[in-house]
Design a protein around this motif. Structure first.
Motif, PDB file in Angstrom:
ATOM      1  N   PRO A   1      -7.588   6.080   4.614  1.00 49.97           N
ATOM      2  CA  PRO A   1      -6.719   5.913   3.502  1.00 49.97           C
ATOM      3  C   PRO A   1      -6.862   6.523   2.205  1.00 49.97           C
ATOM      4  O   PRO A   1      -6.076   6.947   1.451  1.00 49.97           O
ATOM      5  CB  PRO A   1      -6.805   4.410   3.058  1.00 49.97           C
ATOM      6  CG  PRO A   1      -8.066   4.142   3.848  1.00 49.97           C
ATOM      7  CD  PRO A   1      -8.391   4.994   4.964  1.00 49.97           C
ATOM      8  N   ASP A   2      -8.076   7.231   2.036  1.00 46.61           N
ATOM      9  CA  ASP A   2      -8.541   7.876   0.944  1.00 46.61           C
ATOM     10  C   ASP A   2      -7.891   9.532   0.961  1.00 46.61           C
ATOM     11  O   ASP A   2      -7.949  10.350   0.047  1.00 46.61           O
ATOM     12  CB  ASP A   2     -10.055   8.178   0.811  1.00 46.61           C
ATOM     13  CG  ASP A   2     -10.627   6.628   0.482  1.00 46.61           C
ATOM     14  OD1 ASP A   2      -9.923   5.973  -0.056  1.00 46.61           O
ATOM     15  OD2 ASP A   2     -11.843   6.499   0.885  1.00 46.61           O
ATOM     16  N   ALA A   3      -7.503   9.860   1.998  1.00 48.13           N
ATOM     17  CA  ALA A   3      -6.911  11.130   2.212  1.00 48.13           C
ATOM     18  C   ALA A   3      -5.757  11.384   1.355  1.00 48.13           C
ATOM     19  O   ALA A   3      -4.994  10.630   1.481  1.00 48.13           O
ATOM     20  CB  ALA A   3      -6.814  11.564   3.521  1.00 48.13           C
ATOM     21  N   PRO A   4      -5.665  12.504   0.704  1.00 48.71           N
ATOM     22  CA  PRO A   4      -4.088  12.821   0.030  1.00 48.71           C
ATOM     23  C   PRO A   4      -3.109  12.819   0.958  1.00 48.71           C
ATOM     24  O   PRO A   4      -2.946  13.573   1.978  1.00 48.71           O
ATOM     25  CB  PRO A   4      -4.552  14.122  -0.602  1.00 48.71           C
ATOM     26  CG  PRO A   4      -5.583  14.992   0.413  1.00 48.71           C
ATOM     27  CD  PRO A   4      -6.501  13.835   0.834  1.00 48.71           C
ATOM     28  N   VAL A   5      -2.175  12.161   0.663  1.00 53.13           N
ATOM     29  CA  VAL A   5      -0.532  11.799   1.453  1.00 53.13           C
ATOM     30  C   VAL A   5       0.413  11.785   0.620  1.00 53.13           C
ATOM     31  O   VAL A   5       0.242  11.145  -0.602  1.00 53.13           O
ATOM     32  CB  VAL A   5      -0.769  10.582   2.369  1.00 53.13           C
ATOM     33  CG1 VAL A   5       0.290  10.531   3.293  1.00 53.13           C
ATOM     34  CG2 VAL A   5      -2.286  10.517   3.496  1.00 53.13           C
ATOM     35  N   GLY A   6       1.358  12.669   0.956  1.00 49.30           N
ATOM     36  CA  GLY A   6       2.626  12.594   0.070  1.00 49.30           C
ATOM     37  C   GLY A   6       3.262  11.212  -0.100  1.00 49.30           C
ATOM     38  O   GLY A   6       3.106  10.688   1.066  1.00 49.30           O
ATOM     39  N   GLU A   7       4.284  10.857  -1.336  1.00 45.99           N
ATOM     40  CA  GLU A   7       4.747   9.827  -1.249  1.00 45.99           C
ATOM     41  C   GLU A   7       5.890   9.403  -0.152  1.00 45.99           C
ATOM     42  O   GLU A   7       5.835   8.276   0.159  1.00 45.99           O
ATOM     43  CB  GLU A   7       5.727   9.678  -2.634  1.00 45.99           C
ATOM     44  CG  GLU A   7       4.695   9.497  -3.989  1.00 45.99           C
ATOM     45  CD  GLU A   7       3.970   8.372  -3.936  1.00 45.99           C
ATOM     46  OE1 GLU A   7       4.557   7.344  -4.543  1.00 45.99           O
ATOM     47  OE2 GLU A   7       2.720   8.100  -3.530  1.00 45.99           O
ATOM     48  N   ASP A   8       6.496  10.470   0.278  1.00 50.26           N
ATOM     49  CA  ASP A   8       7.284  10.310   1.440  1.00 50.26           C
ATOM     50  C   ASP A   8       6.413   9.892   2.932  1.00 50.26           C
ATOM     51  O   ASP A   8       7.299   9.028   3.493  1.00 50.26           O
ATOM     52  CB  ASP A   8       8.200  11.612   1.985  1.00 50.26           C
ATOM     53  CG  ASP A   8       9.396  12.045   0.763  1.00 50.26           C
ATOM     54  OD1 ASP A   8       9.422  11.109  -0.297  1.00 50.26           O
ATOM     55  OD2 ASP A   8       9.791  12.893   0.635  1.00 50.26           O
ATOM     56  N   ALA A   9       5.571  10.532   2.909  1.00 53.26           N
ATOM     57  CA  ALA A   9       4.764  10.170   4.162  1.00 53.26           C
ATOM     58  C   ALA A   9       4.136   8.660   3.952  1.00 53.26           C
ATOM     59  O   ALA A   9       4.259   7.825   4.968  1.00 53.26           O
ATOM     60  CB  ALA A   9       3.357  10.939   4.411  1.00 53.26           C
ATOM     61  N   VAL A  10       3.778   8.366   2.782  1.00 56.80           N
ATOM     62  CA  VAL A  10       3.354   7.147   2.558  1.00 56.80           C
ATOM     63  C   VAL A  10       4.286   5.987   2.654  1.00 56.80           C
ATOM     64  O   VAL A  10       4.188   4.656   3.395  1.00 56.80           O
ATOM     65  CB  VAL A  10       2.986   6.979   0.851  1.00 56.80           C
ATOM     66  CG1 VAL A  10       2.580   5.313   0.644  1.00 56.80           C
ATOM     67  CG2 VAL A  10       1.489   7.703   0.827  1.00 56.80           C
ATOM     68  N   ARG A  11       5.605   6.220   2.508  1.00 58.92           N
ATOM     69  CA  ARG A  11       6.919   5.287   2.495  1.00 58.92           C
ATOM     70  C   ARG A  11       6.999   5.008   3.931  1.00 58.92           C
ATOM     71  O   ARG A  11       7.184   3.975   4.512  1.00 58.92           O
ATOM     72  CB  ARG A  11       7.916   5.941   1.910  1.00 58.92           C
ATOM     73  CG  ARG A  11       8.036   5.727   0.295  1.00 58.92           C
ATOM     74  CD  ARG A  11       9.451   6.005  -0.151  1.00 58.92           C
ATOM     75  NE  ARG A  11       9.380   6.061  -1.617  1.00 58.92           N
ATOM     76  CZ  ARG A  11       9.119   7.016  -2.560  1.00 58.92           C
ATOM     77  NH1 ARG A  11       8.652   8.125  -1.763  1.00 58.92           N
ATOM     78  NH2 ARG A  11       9.017   6.744  -3.924  1.00 58.92           N
ATOM     79  N   ARG A  12       6.862   6.232   4.917  1.00 60.66           N
ATOM     80  CA  ARG A  12       7.146   6.115   6.273  1.00 60.66           C
ATOM     81  C   ARG A  12       6.028   4.973   7.000  1.00 60.66           C
ATOM     82  O   ARG A  12       6.496   4.201   7.741  1.00 60.66           O
ATOM     83  CB  ARG A  12       7.288   7.384   7.008  1.00 60.66           C
ATOM     84  CG  ARG A  12       8.569   8.105   6.461  1.00 60.66           C
ATOM     85  CD  ARG A  12       8.765   9.298   7.526  1.00 60.66           C
ATOM     86  NE  ARG A  12       9.143   8.895   8.932  1.00 60.66           N
ATOM     87  CZ  ARG A  12      10.565   8.512   9.088  1.00 60.66           C
ATOM     88  NH1 ARG A  12      11.175   8.531   8.024  1.00 60.66           N
ATOM     89  NH2 ARG A  12      10.892   8.247  10.272  1.00 60.66           N
ATOM     90  N   VAL A  13       5.053   5.242   6.736  1.00 63.70           N
ATOM     91  CA  VAL A  13       3.780   4.405   6.929  1.00 63.70           C
ATOM     92  C   VAL A  13       3.976   3.062   6.323  1.00 63.70           C
ATOM     93  O   VAL A  13       3.650   2.213   7.393  1.00 63.70           O
ATOM     94  CB  VAL A  13       2.215   5.016   6.689  1.00 63.70           C
ATOM     95  CG1 VAL A  13       1.272   4.041   7.177  1.00 63.70           C
ATOM     96  CG2 VAL A  13       2.185   6.533   7.108  1.00 63.70           C
ATOM     97  N   ALA A  14       4.192   2.891   5.225  1.00 64.85           N
ATOM     98  CA  ALA A  14       4.442   1.618   4.830  1.00 64.85           C
ATOM     99  C   ALA A  14       5.624   0.864   5.312  1.00 64.85           C
ATOM    100  O   ALA A  14       5.461  -0.345   5.725  1.00 64.85           O
ATOM    101  CB  ALA A  14       4.728   1.688   3.318  1.00 64.85           C
ATOM    102  N   ALA A  15       6.820   1.555   5.752  1.00 66.92           N
ATOM    103  CA  ALA A  15       7.833   0.805   6.331  1.00 66.92           C
ATOM    104  C   ALA A  15       7.303   0.391   7.825  1.00 66.92           C
ATOM    105  O   ALA A  15       7.636  -0.584   8.186  1.00 66.92           O
ATOM    106  CB  ALA A  15       8.827   2.137   6.747  1.00 66.92           C
ATOM    107  N   SER A  16       6.604   1.437   8.588  1.00 69.48           N
ATOM    108  CA  SER A  16       6.094   0.990   9.922  1.00 69.48           C
ATOM    109  C   SER A  16       5.115  -0.173  10.036  1.00 69.48           C
ATOM    110  O   SER A  16       5.385  -1.293  10.864  1.00 69.48           O
ATOM    111  CB  SER A  16       5.271   2.155  10.465  1.00 69.48           C
ATOM    112  OG  SER A  16       4.577   1.875  11.731  1.00 69.48           O
ATOM    113  N   VAL A  17       4.166  -0.299   9.063  1.00 69.60           N
ATOM    114  CA  VAL A  17       3.075  -1.265   8.940  1.00 69.60           C
ATOM    115  C   VAL A  17       4.088  -2.580   8.571  1.00 69.60           C
ATOM    116  O   VAL A  17       3.805  -3.719   9.274  1.00 69.60           O
ATOM    117  CB  VAL A  17       2.238  -1.216   7.899  1.00 69.60           C
ATOM    118  CG1 VAL A  17       1.456  -2.413   7.497  1.00 69.60           C
ATOM    119  CG2 VAL A  17       1.301  -0.124   7.962  1.00 69.60           C
ATOM    120  N   LEU A  18       5.108  -2.436   7.641  1.00 68.72           N
ATOM    121  CA  LEU A  18       5.731  -3.610   7.509  1.00 68.72           C
ATOM    122  C   LEU A  18       6.528  -4.529   8.690  1.00 68.72           C
ATOM    123  O   LEU A  18       6.358  -5.656   8.813  1.00 68.72           O
ATOM    124  CB  LEU A  18       6.817  -3.239   6.210  1.00 68.72           C
ATOM    125  CG  LEU A  18       7.720  -4.357   6.018  1.00 68.72           C
ATOM    126  CD1 LEU A  18       7.167  -5.701   5.232  1.00 68.72           C
ATOM    127  CD2 LEU A  18       8.924  -3.853   5.124  1.00 68.72           C
TER     128      LEU A  18
END
Length: 411
Positions: free
Chosen positions: A249-266
């Motif tokens: 989680p500490d690795a730099p990730v773009g906002e679009d990538a964060v959204r896709r991961v958040a969507a999958s986790v949700l």
């Protein structure tokens, strides 16, 4: 309309082709199924591993991808569906017959679909991810009902399930096996893209958006938020840092990538941990089982029970419980869900049944209502007061070849 891509990955070329053929039949027009095995599969493994290197090695420079590796990752980016065999380690006999067999074996040794699913979700824009044969290679019903709760893929099935009508349409065709925890896959392949719109504001509060009071959930249903001080304040961004989210989680990730991961986790957490227990929100079949007296004289008609068991988007919202419907949850999960507290509050004015109800139980292995004499009880591992469920036990009745595991849970 552009053609959508499905990538199917397995170390066994013969089985891979069978899977691809079944997928082509189910996906239909508008999709192209591409098979990945051998050298290409080794390239995919290497590409994802190299792309992840800056994430897992602190201070490591950017990934040093070859042109072939970059091209492979673009293929994954463009895929609307990624199907992965769980065990990607090829047998020596399979590799002896092809060129570069030793190199492929070395690259794929100890590789798993689960690892690739996690990496693909974090590092690409791939759509829906399926892992095949994670624990068992033949059809089984999960009596715990949460075997894959912490899995990285969006769905886990077996070799026998890939082309199954019940999996793709929600309706069994000439068979009866139709687990309640299966989605209607044909209508869920864009689930990640739809969920991305829900988490567009990454700093929005999860439970405010879902319309669920976290105080009503069991403690284990909140484990995904173990790093958050107060679940009421949990945001979609914080889902990414959860055990179901990014491994680094500490690795730099773009906002679009964060959204896709958040969507999958949700989606994974909502389907497997929040909805499956049926203890805070409930779908119509379990609502009917629990509160038949709230459905008026309809409960005297067998046809009403059968209609209530319909899966997927075709399942209509019962107008008597519109005030209890939880639209955000229903839209994400793909079928109507109702707030149990709101249903209970409607109880006094809804008890209108004047005749005897049909006495039926909901069979989780066939997603239909049956007479209690045709069902066996079992205790799932789901939290809450609704852990005890029923199955038709197709194996005991000699109807279909289905294993029920773990066997100790069924009476």
């Amino acid at each position: 309309m552009s053609t959508q891509i499905a990538l199917v990955c397995d170390d066994r070329a013969d089985r891979l082709h069978t899977w691809a053929t079944k997928l082509e039949e189910r996906l239909g027009d508008g999709w192209r199924v591409e098979e990945i095995t051998g050298t290409e599969l080794a390239l995919l493994v290497d590409a994802l591993s190299e792309a992840e290197r800056p994430h897992r090695e602190a201070g490591h420079p950017d990934a040093n991808l070859t042109s072939d590796q970059s091209a492979m990752l673009r293929r994954v980016d463009d895929a609307g569906l990624l199907v992965l065999d769980s065990d990607l380690t090829p047998s020596r006999s399979d590799m002896d017959a092809i060129a570069d067999g030793e190199d492929i074996t070395r690259a794929l040794r100890n590789q798993s679909g689960e690892t690739l699913a996690r990496q693909a979700r974090a590092l690409t824009t791939v759509g829906y991810i399926i892992v095949v044969n994670r624990y068992y290679g033949s059809r089984f019903f999960d009596l715990t009902m949460n075997l894959f709760e912490t899995g990285a893929a969006d769905l886990y099935i077996t070799n026998d399930d890939i082309g199954d009508a019940a999996l793709w349409t929600g309706t069994a065709d000439g068979a009866r096996f139709n687990p309640s925890y299966w989605p209607v896959l044909g209508a869920r392949l864009d689930a990640i893209d739809r969920a991305v719109t829900v988490v567009e504001d990454l700093d929005a509060k999860v439970f405010d958006t879902l319309g669920i009071d976290p105080d009503l959930l069991e403690p284990e249903q909140l484990d995904v938020l173990q790093h958050v001080d107060d679940p009421h304040d949990a945001t979609f961004r914080q889902l990414v840092d959860s055990p179901l989210g990014l491994r680094f989680p500490d690795a730099p990730v773009g906002e679009d990538a964060v959204r896709r991961v958040a969507a999958s986790v949700l989606l994974r957490w909502l389907v497997r941990t929040v909805c499956s227990p049926q203890n805070v929100v409930s779908d119509l079949p379990h609502l009917l089982t629990r509160f038949p007296q709230l459905f008026g004289d309809d409960v005297a008609e067998r046809g009403f029970w059968d209609a209530a068991a319909v899966k997927g988007a075709e399942a209509a919202v019962d107008v008597r419980f519109l005030d209890a419907a939880r639209s955000p949850v229903s839209q994400l999960v793909g079928r109507p869900f109702y707030d149990l507290e709101a249903v209970r509050s409607l109880g006094p004015r809804q008890r209108t049944s004047t005749g005897p109800a049909v006495r039926l139980v909901y069979a989780e292995d066939t997603s239909r209502f049956v007479d209690p004499s045709e069902a066996d009880g079992f205790r799932s591992a789901l939290p809450g007061s609704a852990a005890r469920r029923f199955v038709e036990s197709l194996d005991r009745r000699g109807d279909e070849e289905v294993e029920y595991r773990p066997r100790t849970r069924r009476r």
